[in-house]
Design an enzyme around this catalytic site. Structure first.
Site, PDB file in Angstrom:
ATOM      1  N   LYS A 164      42.348  30.232  38.631  1.00 34.29           N
ATOM      2  CA  LYS A 164      42.375  30.830  39.969  1.00 34.29           C
ATOM      3  C   LYS A 164      41.482  30.048  40.939  1.00 34.29           C
ATOM      4  CE  LYS A 164      40.022  34.443  41.196  1.00 34.29           C
ATOM      5  NZ  LYS A 164      39.443  35.798  41.225  1.00 34.29           N
ATOM      6  N   ASP A 183      44.514  36.761  42.906  1.00 32.95           N
ATOM      7  CA  ASP A 183      43.294  37.554  42.825  1.00 32.95           C
ATOM      8  C   ASP A 183      43.699  39.024  42.800  1.00 32.95           C
ATOM      9  OD1 ASP A 183      44.065  38.180  45.381  1.00 32.95           O
ATOM     10  OD2 ASP A 183      42.157  37.659  46.322  1.00 32.95           O
TER      11      ASP A 183
END
Ligand code: SF4
Length: 255
Positions: A164, A183
């Protein structure tokens, strides 16, 4: 914008609220006790194609962007590590102090753990975060010539950087669409808007990468994050004020 009735809206209010409570997670016991509820909590597919949804979001947030302040890939890497379990606003209050004290990768690599901890304390989990950013700076100095690499495979070898964070760095500091940042907002919105029924971030990302062209991946995350922060909040989705309510299969779950 008034909410058009959808099949979801036709449910009895009490059932609807129970079935799609924002942020709801099935526990093992509840899933076992009410096997049908697990199915009912899954939003239906989006009422419009992903490309149309993207355009609708883009029209709402044409200036959607990364809300972390940074002026180099390294600053973004540090800010993204600090943003875990913390608001971007708080991170943006801390990073100017941190980068004034440690203006280069080399200086941060040599920093004392306790000094960094003191500066970043308000972002939470500060011991682990301090350890990660110092170790990351050290690895950049020792193995990468003091520069942040621009490939996913190399980025994820650095301390504190997972897929991420690597996607955030690549998309925003290097304009490279290697993946979609998933997220908490992107995950939640993807489910509520009916883009996927997956919950695991890696699987959500794979679904989004299949549904949207590569050149939209970075902006897609910004758009979903903007809408998630401003309208479709985790605990209080503002469905009655949402400009996507006419196409959202979860419309009606919030206020
Ligand atoms: S706030 Fe909008 S996007 Fe979120 S669940 Fe409600 S209608 Fe859907």
């Amino acid at each position: 914008m008034p909410i058009k009735k959808t099949s979801t809206n036709k449910q009895a209010p009490s059932t609807r609220r129970k079935a799609q409570a924002p942020g709801a997670r099935l526990t093992m016991s509840s899933a076992a006790a009410t096997p049908r509820a697990k199915v009912a909590r899954r939003p239906k597919r989006s009422a419009i194609p992903p490309a149309v949804l993207y355009e609708r979001l883009l029209a709402l947030y044409p200036d959607a962007h990364c809300e972390l302040d940074f002026s180099s890939p390294f600053q973004l890497a540090v800010a993204t590590i600090l943003s875990a379990q913390c608001t971007d606003k708080r991170v943006n209050m801390v990073t100017p102090v941190l980068f004034q004290r440690y203006p280069t990768i080399e200086s941060l690599a040599r920093a004392r753990q306790e000094d960094v901890e003191e500066i970043i304390k308000s972002t939470g989990f500060f011991r682990n975060k301090a350890k990660s950013i110092i170790a990351m700076a050290g690895a950049l100095v020792e193995k990468h010539g003091g520069a942040v690499p621009s490939t996913l495979d190399t980025l994820v070898t650095l301390p504190g950087i997972g897929r991420k964070t690597a996607n955030v760095i690549l998309g925003n500091a290097f304009s490279v669409n290697e993946g979609v940042v998933v997220d908490t907002h992107v995950g939640r919105l993807s489910t509520r808007l009916g883009l996927t029924r997956e919950i695991d971030p890696i699987k959500v990302e794979q679904v989004l990468m299949r549904q949207f062209p590569r050149d939209r991946w970075t902006m897609l995350a910004h758009l979903l994050i903007f809408h998630g922060r401003r309208v479709c909040e985790a605990k209080k989705p503002r469905c009655s004020q949402c400009a996507l309510a006419d196409v959202c299969p979860s419309a009606g779950i919030g206020i």
